[in-house]
Design a protein around this motif. Structure first.
Motif, mmCIF file in Angstrom:
data_model
loop_
_atom_site.group_PDB
_atom_site.id
_atom_site.type_symbol
_atom_site.label_atom_id
_atom_site.label_comp_id
_atom_site.label_asym_id
_atom_site.label_seq_id
_atom_site.Cartn_x
_atom_site.Cartn_y
_atom_site.Cartn_z
ATOM 1 N N GLU A 70 -7.955 -13.165 0.924
ATOM 2 C CA GLU A 70 -7.992 -14.152 -0.145
ATOM 3 C C GLU A 70 -6.548 -14.726 -0.053
ATOM 4 O OE1 GLU A 70 -10.274 -14.979 -2.581
ATOM 5 O OE2 GLU A 70 -11.511 -14.381 -0.603
ATOM 6 N N GLY A 71 -5.649 -14.396 0.873
ATOM 7 C CA GLY A 71 -4.252 -14.755 1.075
ATOM 8 C C GLY A 71 -3.165 -13.771 0.757
ATOM 9 N N ALA A 72 -3.515 -12.772 0.477
ATOM 10 C CA ALA A 72 -2.227 -11.799 -0.125
ATOM 11 C C ALA A 72 -1.813 -11.446 1.141
ATOM 12 C CB ALA A 72 -2.803 -10.587 -0.694
ATOM 13 N N GLU A 73 -0.405 -10.983 1.041
ATOM 14 C CA GLU A 73 0.411 -10.474 2.377
ATOM 15 C C GLU A 73 0.404 -8.944 2.146
ATOM 16 O OE1 GLU A 73 4.607 -11.187 2.297
ATOM 17 O OE2 GLU A 73 4.387 -13.227 2.105
ATOM 18 N N LEU A 74 0.274 -8.525 3.039
ATOM 19 C CA LEU A 74 0.043 -6.790 3.046
ATOM 20 C C LEU A 74 1.361 -6.294 3.758
ATOM 21 C CD1 LEU A 74 -3.647 -5.966 4.110
ATOM 22 C CD2 LEU A 74 -2.663 -6.490 1.806
ATOM 23 N N ALA A 79 -9.209 -11.457 -8.579
ATOM 24 C CA ALA A 79 -9.541 -11.543 -7.043
ATOM 25 C C ALA A 79 -10.476 -10.471 -6.575
ATOM 26 C CB ALA A 79 -8.113 -11.587 -6.210
ATOM 27 N N LEU A 80 -10.395 -9.336 -6.826
ATOM 28 C CA LEU A 80 -11.210 -8.208 -6.442
ATOM 29 C C LEU A 80 -12.699 -8.715 -6.784
ATOM 30 C CD1 LEU A 80 -9.342 -4.768 -6.719
ATOM 31 C CD2 LEU A 80 -10.101 -5.947 -4.402
ATOM 32 N N GLU A 81 -12.628 -8.777 -8.010
ATOM 33 C CA GLU A 81 -14.029 -8.799 -8.559
ATOM 34 C C GLU A 81 -14.568 -9.988 -8.177
ATOM 35 O OE1 GLU A 81 -14.728 -8.405 -13.337
ATOM 36 O OE2 GLU A 81 -14.034 -10.370 -12.812
ATOM 37 N N ARG A 82 -13.791 -11.232 -7.587
ATOM 38 C CA ARG A 82 -14.710 -12.212 -7.140
ATOM 39 C C ARG A 82 -15.304 -11.991 -5.746
ATOM 40 N NH1 ARG A 82 -10.283 -15.603 -7.290
ATOM 41 N NH2 ARG A 82 -9.665 -15.028 -5.238
ATOM 42 N N VAL A 83 -14.605 -11.341 -4.913
ATOM 43 C CA VAL A 83 -14.901 -10.927 -3.581
ATOM 44 C C VAL A 83 -15.896 -9.768 -3.587
ATOM 45 C CG1 VAL A 83 -12.790 -11.830 -2.362
ATOM 46 C CG2 VAL A 83 -12.931 -9.408 -2.991
ATOM 47 N N LEU A 84 -15.780 -8.745 -4.196
ATOM 48 C CA LEU A 84 -16.542 -7.648 -4.386
ATOM 49 C C LEU A 84 -17.950 -7.817 -5.216
ATOM 50 C CD1 LEU A 84 -14.049 -4.698 -4.502
ATOM 51 C CD2 LEU A 84 -15.062 -5.718 -2.573
ATOM 52 N N GLY A 85 -17.851 -8.976 -6.057
ATOM 53 C CA GLY A 85 -19.039 -9.325 -6.753
ATOM 54 C C GLY A 85 -19.263 -8.458 -7.938
ATOM 55 N N ASN A 86 -18.287 -7.859 -8.640
ATOM 56 C CA ASN A 86 -18.907 -7.127 -10.010
ATOM 57 C C ASN A 86 -19.261 -8.221 -11.162
ATOM 58 O OD1 ASN A 86 -18.807 -5.364 -12.273
ATOM 59 N ND2 ASN A 86 -16.488 -5.721 -12.542
ATOM 60 N N VAL A 145 0.919 -1.149 0.053
ATOM 61 C CA VAL A 145 -0.017 0.196 0.203
ATOM 62 C C VAL A 145 0.743 1.126 0.150
ATOM 63 C CG1 VAL A 145 -1.764 1.429 1.300
ATOM 64 C CG2 VAL A 145 -1.871 -1.301 1.380
ATOM 65 N N VAL A 146 0.785 2.175 -0.982
ATOM 66 C CA VAL A 146 1.745 3.170 -1.173
ATOM 67 C C VAL A 146 1.166 4.398 -0.001
ATOM 68 C CG1 VAL A 146 2.485 5.155 -2.660
ATOM 69 C CG2 VAL A 146 1.833 2.965 -3.579
ATOM 70 N N ARG A 147 1.981 4.553 0.819
ATOM 71 C CA ARG A 147 1.657 5.625 1.892
ATOM 72 C C ARG A 147 1.527 6.908 1.400
ATOM 73 N NH1 ARG A 147 6.595 5.975 5.778
ATOM 74 N NH2 ARG A 147 6.354 4.033 5.793
ATOM 75 N N ALA A 199 -11.206 -2.900 0.310
ATOM 76 C CA ALA A 199 -10.767 -3.892 -0.651
ATOM 77 C C ALA A 199 -9.324 -4.509 -0.184
ATOM 78 C CB ALA A 199 -10.647 -3.349 -2.005
ATOM 79 N N VAL A 200 -8.461 -3.665 0.289
ATOM 80 C CA VAL A 200 -7.281 -4.348 0.539
ATOM 81 C C VAL A 200 -7.245 -5.353 1.703
ATOM 82 C CG1 VAL A 200 -5.075 -3.672 1.946
ATOM 83 C CG2 VAL A 200 -5.799 -2.126 -0.161
ATOM 84 N N GLU A 201 -8.427 -5.152 2.643
ATOM 85 C CA GLU A 201 -8.593 -6.120 3.675
ATOM 86 C C GLU A 201 -9.166 -7.352 2.936
ATOM 87 O OE1 GLU A 201 -7.575 -6.446 6.668
ATOM 88 O OE2 GLU A 201 -6.384 -4.707 6.547
#
Lengths: 489, 97
Positions: free
Chosen positions: A292-296, A477-484, A265-267, A285-287
């Motif tokens: 989904e298994g990404a490292e933040l 991944a975003l589309e899958r979890v956010l449902g677009n 995440v760009v501060r 969305a980041v959360e």
């Protein structure tokens, strides 16, 4: 089955294969949709109905004859008016090119045609791609299908609006400082700026040659990746084209697997000046990506704060040189050729009348930045900042696989709100500009609606040079979890 | 530094853009604000920073020296504002005496 104009490109292609629908039917559905809504939206500057229907019929015949066809064969597409298409008017949103019919076709348009796709027409844009709202078009603004009182972003507001409104499932755009991504963000659609050199600029009317890059616009991640794969790849007609295979964007869009992916995440791209709802949807969305298994990780890119300033010296400098070709001699408008005026006077009158306010502003700014005595202080210093921004990216990509930020600090604003305040307009591209300066790739994906105004928020993913597939992996991944679902408005 | 209307008129001349008085006045104010805000780049990088003119580290590209078809001159001239005898017709270049 939903109405044909509401289907995604992937769904249309499947309907063609199964025989449920023909390309002529889908093309006619888009043309009908354009006839029904474009009076209010004004996404199109030119609709090429006859040629579109003829192309569609030809693809249907080839399919019936059992010829092997590409995955997007028969799918309609809209083309930003910055690209040449032989036989169709190309204005780049400028009165100075009104009525010009180019004698040749841009490489990305040719690839779309070679893939059997159906070009519906040319879409509206800020004049010579200079703007963030499409209000700088010489032919009147485009309106946002989400809310017609609001801007659709820019410069590619026409392409994004056409896609969002269901006038076309896909569109071509070009991105110099965010002209694909910011319109995608504010219309709730998907748009990608490929790695510089990943798509050919041949036949793209040049604004700033070291920054301009053609790219795909769509309603879903997979549709956009499919188009990216069609237009990408080496072209010997563009001397800056990279001679390397197109990254596996379609496979990435189909997978959407972000397990173990390191996301930074760009501060610097957040905080003051960012709308609360934009930040809220971005962080949610980041959360979800973490889920989904990404490292933040949090990543600092300390020179990004200088990107806008460097961009507004480099881009006008290159534009002032590129736009010298509009000299009233070989094509376009000519004003004041009365036999008495000299060629220089005719050029001045033509450019004075043919160019709009923003183009004049940038050409004169660029002329200043390049002029003797100021060159080192302005253009030279901006080029050094460009180096620093490239170094920020290089350091960041040692620690993470992709960077993320909001695409635009705000949601769509109202028409007219920023037209007399160039700096406020320029700030819409705060998050998108660093990528153009460094030449790597980025995309904007829908991240839901801001709670305070109900308007779409864009989520930007940034990847290293020639790692365009990572954009689509995160986007899917975003589309899958956010449902677009890729629905048209 | 601050930009004057005379400066902007000179730059517009260099860029071959005719401006009305109203445009000149509006542009002078706007360009001054923009220049003021982009001037931050001047203090940002020292002499040790190498300027980047292009994102890609590219060498020039050459193709084989072979004759290939080009656009027909009629197709190109069709787009010209004025043509004569198969050429672009231009307004007079030399001032008449």
């Amino acid at each position: 089955m939903a109405a044909l104009h509401e289907l995604t490109a992937t769904q249309l292609a499947e309907a063609f294969r199964s025989g449920e629908a023909s390309s002529v039917e889908a093309t006619q559905a888009c043309l009908d949709r354009i006839a029904a809504v474009d009076g209010a939206i004004h996404a199109f500057l030119h609709v090429d109905a006859d040629r579109a229907l003829a192309t569609a019929a030809a693809v249907d015949r080839r399919r019936a004859a059992g010829e092997p066809l590409g995955p997007l064969a028969g799918v309609p597409i809209a083309v930003k008016d910055a690209f040449t298409y032989e036989g169709a008017p190309t204005t780049c949103g400028s009165r100075i090119l009104e009525g010009w019919i180019p004698p040749y076709t841009a490489t990305v348009v040719q690839r779309v045609l070679d893939a059997g796709m159906v070009v519906l027409g040319k879409t509206n844009m800020d004049e010579f791609a200079m703007g963030s709202s499409t209000e700088n078009s010489g032919f009147g603004p485009t309106r946002n299908p989400v809310d017609p009182e609001r801007i659709p972003g820019g410069s590619g507001g026409g392409s994004a609006a056409a896609v969002a409104a269901g006038e076309a499932p896909l569109a071509l755009g070009s991105d110099t400082g965010g002209s694909i991504r910011q319109p995608a963000a504010v219309t709730g659609t998907v748009g990608a700026k490929p790695t510089y050199g990943g798509t050919s600029r041949y036949g793209l009317v040049a604004m700033a040659s070291s920054l301009d890059q053609p790219g795909p616009c769509g309603r879903t991640v997979l549709d956009t990746a499919l188009l990216h794969a069609v237009i990408g790849g080496h072209d010997e007609r563009d001397s800056t084209s990279i001679d390397a295979p197109v990254p596996p964007v379609v496979e990435a869009a189909q997978s959407g697997d972000v397990r173990g992916l390191r996301i930074g995440v760009v501060r610097e791209l957040g905080g003051e000046g960012y709308a609360p709802g934009v930040e809220q949807r971005f962080h949610e969305a980041v959360e979800r990506l973490r889920g989904e298994g990404a490292e933040l990780h949090e990543v600092s890119c300390p020179h990004f704060g200088l990107a806008l300033a460097a961009y507004y010296l480099i881009m006008p400098s290159e534009a002032s040189s590129n736009l010298a070709r509009f000299d009233s001699i070989r094509y376009g408008l000519r004003v004041g050729d009365d036999g008495a005026n000299s060629v220089e006077q005719v050029m001045r009158l033509t450019r004075g009348q043919g160019f709009g306010a923003e183009v004049k502003r940038r050409v004169i700014l660029g002329t200043y930045a390049l002029s003797s005595g100021y060159y080192e202080a302005y253009y030279g210093s901006a080029q050094k900042v460009r180096t620093l921004i490239g170094e920020d990216f290089a350091r960041a990509f040692e620690a993470v696989d992709v960077l993320v930020s909001p695409t635009c600090p705000t949601t769509a604003w109202k028409l007219g709100e920023r037209v007399d305040d160039p700096l406020a307009m320029y700030k819409a591209d705060l998050c998108t500009i660093p990528v153009n300066l460094a030449g790597n790739c980025a995309a904007s994906f829908p991240a839901g609606l801001a709670p305070e105004d109900g308007l779409p928020v864009g989520f930007q993913v940034i990847a290293p040079v020639l790692a365009d597939d990572r954009l689509y992996r995160v986007g899917a991944a975003l589309e899958r979890v956010l449902g677009n679902q890729g629905g048209a408005r | 530094m601050s930009l004057t209307a005379t400066d902007v008129a000179r730059l517009a001349g260099l860029a071959r853009i005719e401006l009305t008085d109203a445009e000149l006045e509006k542009l002078t104010g706007q360009l001054d604000v923009i220049l003021d805000s982009v001037a931050v780049v001047q203090a940002a990088a020292g002499d040790d920073v190498v300027p980047t003119s292009h994102a890609l580290d590219l060498a020039n590209v050459f193709r084989a020296d072979e004759v290939t078809p080009s656009l027909a001159s009629a197709a190109v001239l069709a787009a010209a504002p004025a043509q004569e005898d198969g050429r672009f017709r231009v307004p007079h270049i030399l001032e008449e005496d």
